[in-house]
Design an enzyme around this catalytic site. Structure first.
Site, PDB file in Angstrom:
ATOM      1  CG  ASP A   1      -0.196  -0.183   2.550  1.00  0.00           C
ATOM      2  OD1 ASP A   1       0.965  -0.644   2.550  1.00  0.00           O
ATOM      3  OD2 ASP A   1      -0.782   0.158   3.604  1.00  0.00           O
TER       4      ASP A   1
ATOM      5  CG  HIS B   1       6.706   0.099  10.599  1.00  0.00           C
ATOM      6  ND1 HIS B   1       6.577  -0.369  11.873  1.00  0.00           N
ATOM      7  CD2 HIS B   1       6.456   1.430  10.668  1.00  0.00           C
ATOM      8  CE1 HIS B   1       6.257   0.614  12.688  1.00  0.00           C
ATOM      9  NE2 HIS B   1       6.175   1.725  11.979  1.00  0.00           N
TER      10      HIS B   1
HETATM   11  O1  LIG Z   1       0.725   5.782  13.695  1.00  0.00           O
HETATM   12  C1  LIG Z   1       0.435   5.146  12.686  1.00  0.00           C
HETATM   13  N1  LIG Z   1      -0.827   4.985  12.303  1.00  0.00           N
HETATM   14  C2  LIG Z   1      -1.140   4.280  11.191  1.00  0.00           C
HETATM   15  N2  LIG Z   1      -0.260   3.676  10.416  1.00  0.00           N
HETATM   16  C3  LIG Z   1       1.021   3.791  10.744  1.00  0.00           C
HETATM   17  C4  LIG Z   1       1.420   4.511  11.861  1.00  0.00           C
HETATM   18  N3  LIG Z   1       2.727   4.446  11.942  1.00  0.00           N
HETATM   19  C5  LIG Z   1       3.139   3.708  10.893  1.00  0.00           C
HETATM   20  N4  LIG Z   1       2.093   3.320  10.166  1.00  0.00           N
HETATM   21  C6  LIG Z   1       2.098   2.490   8.958  1.00  0.00           C
HETATM   22  O2  LIG Z   1       1.500   1.242   9.294  1.00  0.00           O
HETATM   23  C7  LIG Z   1       2.438   0.182   9.166  1.00  0.00           C
HETATM   24  C8  LIG Z   1       2.941  -0.250  10.510  1.00  0.00           C
HETATM   25  O3  LIG Z   1       1.913  -0.420  11.380  1.00  0.00           O
HETATM   26  C9  LIG Z   1       3.545   0.716   8.300  1.00  0.00           C
HETATM   27  O4  LIG Z   1       3.279   0.402   6.945  1.00  0.00           O
HETATM   28  C10 LIG Z   1       3.509   2.203   8.530  1.00  0.00           C
HETATM   29  O5  LIG Z   1       3.836   2.951   7.392  1.00  0.00           O
END
Ligand SMILES: O=c1[nH]cnc2c1ncn2[C@@H]1O[C@H](CO)[C@@H](O)[C@H]1O
Length: 320
Positions: A12, A244
């Site tokens: 994504d 991540h």
């Molecule tokens: O705080 C957040 N809220 C939502 N999505 C996030 C946040 N931080 C990182 N990601 C995104 O969700 C995945 C890891 O959970 C990663 O793909 C990151 O880009």
């Protein structure tokens, strides 16, 4: 040389997705045989455009892109899109021109099924977003679980707080029902959760090194990383960003970078803990039959060699 591992990245994009895709293209151990797209950091339509765009940047338009589901496995349309992490275009608000390429005719789930059938036991899916496409493949082809080599997924918060709320991590929260299907499917699953990825930080100093590199990928990433750094500075008190998706990708490329435990994972699908991943280590034989009792084991990452991951990310993304 050993046969290269065939991988499909379900993605994504997404700033850390872009890093993971470039990293995969620079990893001689793997052959990227396709990208499939999903909502999460952006809506699916934009995820497809971004996937095509990133392959054009990498001059790898030979790699097919299959568009994935626009809705959750239960046909839910109220999607949680993390544009506040990645910018409204998903790629750091850079207003890149639209890609020239088009996705293939097959849907993401059908593409996953086709490739698993074509190379039984040989394809690894690296799932970097909500698990709708993978769950659809499991549901629509009973032999998918047997034919797919491994599913390495970025998702879950095992025994730590989530990043959407204290219970849930973003990818699992995006489609908890799909995640539960994947975890209980019997496929060879490796989950890399934020309990592990939060240990892998790209610092401001690392980013400066990226900026100094003449490499094509380093230059591109340096531009799009602004938004991701600002978000991390505001939301967390780390001096850097969490890697991540690159960590999950490298766990698929080189499993010795992590250690794992094995057990059954269920996903909470209701209430205030919707999206919670709960791991059962199968040590205790409970008196009662539980929702975990008859479920197959999956692997869950518990430690990571963070310096080695950051080093690989830097080496492979600067020398391009
Ligand atoms: O705080 C957040 N809220 C939502 N999505 C996030 C946040 N931080 C990182 N990601 C995104 O969700 C995945 C890891 O959970 C990663 O793909 C990151 O880009």
């Amino acid at each position: 040389m050993a046969e290269r591992k065939k991988i499909i990245i379900d993605t994504d994009p997404g700033i850390d997705d872009a890093m993971a895709i470039f990293l995969a293209l620079k990893s001689p151990e793997v052959e990227v045989i396709g990208l499939s797209t999903i909502y999460g950091n952006v809506y699916t339509t934009l995820a497809t455009k971004n996937a095509l765009h990133l392959l054009e940047i990498a001059e790898r338009t030979d790699i097919p892109v299959a568009e994935g589901s626009h809705v959750t496995i239960n046909k839910g349309t109220k999607l949680r899109i993390a544009d506040f992490v990645h910018g409204t275009d998903g790629l750091g608000n850079q207003n890149f021109p639209p890609p020239k390429g088009k996705p293939i005719e097959l849907s993401a789930a059908d593409f996953l099924i086709q490739q698993a059938n074509l190379y039984p036991g040989k394809v690894t899916v690296v799932a970097l977003g909500p698990l709708t496409n993978v769950a659809l493949a499991i549901q629509s082809d009973p032999s998918f679980v047997k034919n797919i080599g491994q599913i390495v997924l970025l998702g879950g918060a095992f025994a730590v707080n989530g990043n959407v709320n204290p219970a849930a991590e973003a990818n699992i929260f995006g489609d908890p029902e799909a995640a539960d299907i994947v975890f209980t499917s019997g496929a060879d699953v490796l989950a890399v959760g934020i309990n592990v990825t939060h240990q892998v930080v790209l610092t401001d100093a690392d980013r400066d090194k990226l900026a100094e590199s003449n490499g094509k990928f380093a230059q591109y990433l340096n531009k799009i990383l602004d938004v991701y750094f600002s978000y991390h500075h505001d939301a967390y008190s780390t001096k850097g960003v969490y890697l991540h998706d690159p960590t999950a990708l490298l766990a698929a490329v080189n499993p010795s970078l992590i250690t794992c435990t094995e057990g059954a994972v269920r996903v909470q699908t209701t209430g205030i803990t919707r999206g919670l991943t709960l791991f059962y280590n199968k040590q205790k034989r409970f008196v009662e039959v539980t929702e975990w009792s008859d479920k197959p084991s999956v692997k869950v990452a518990v430690t990571v060699d963070a310096p080695a991951v950051v080093k690989l990310v830097m080496e492979r993304l600067t020398h391009s």
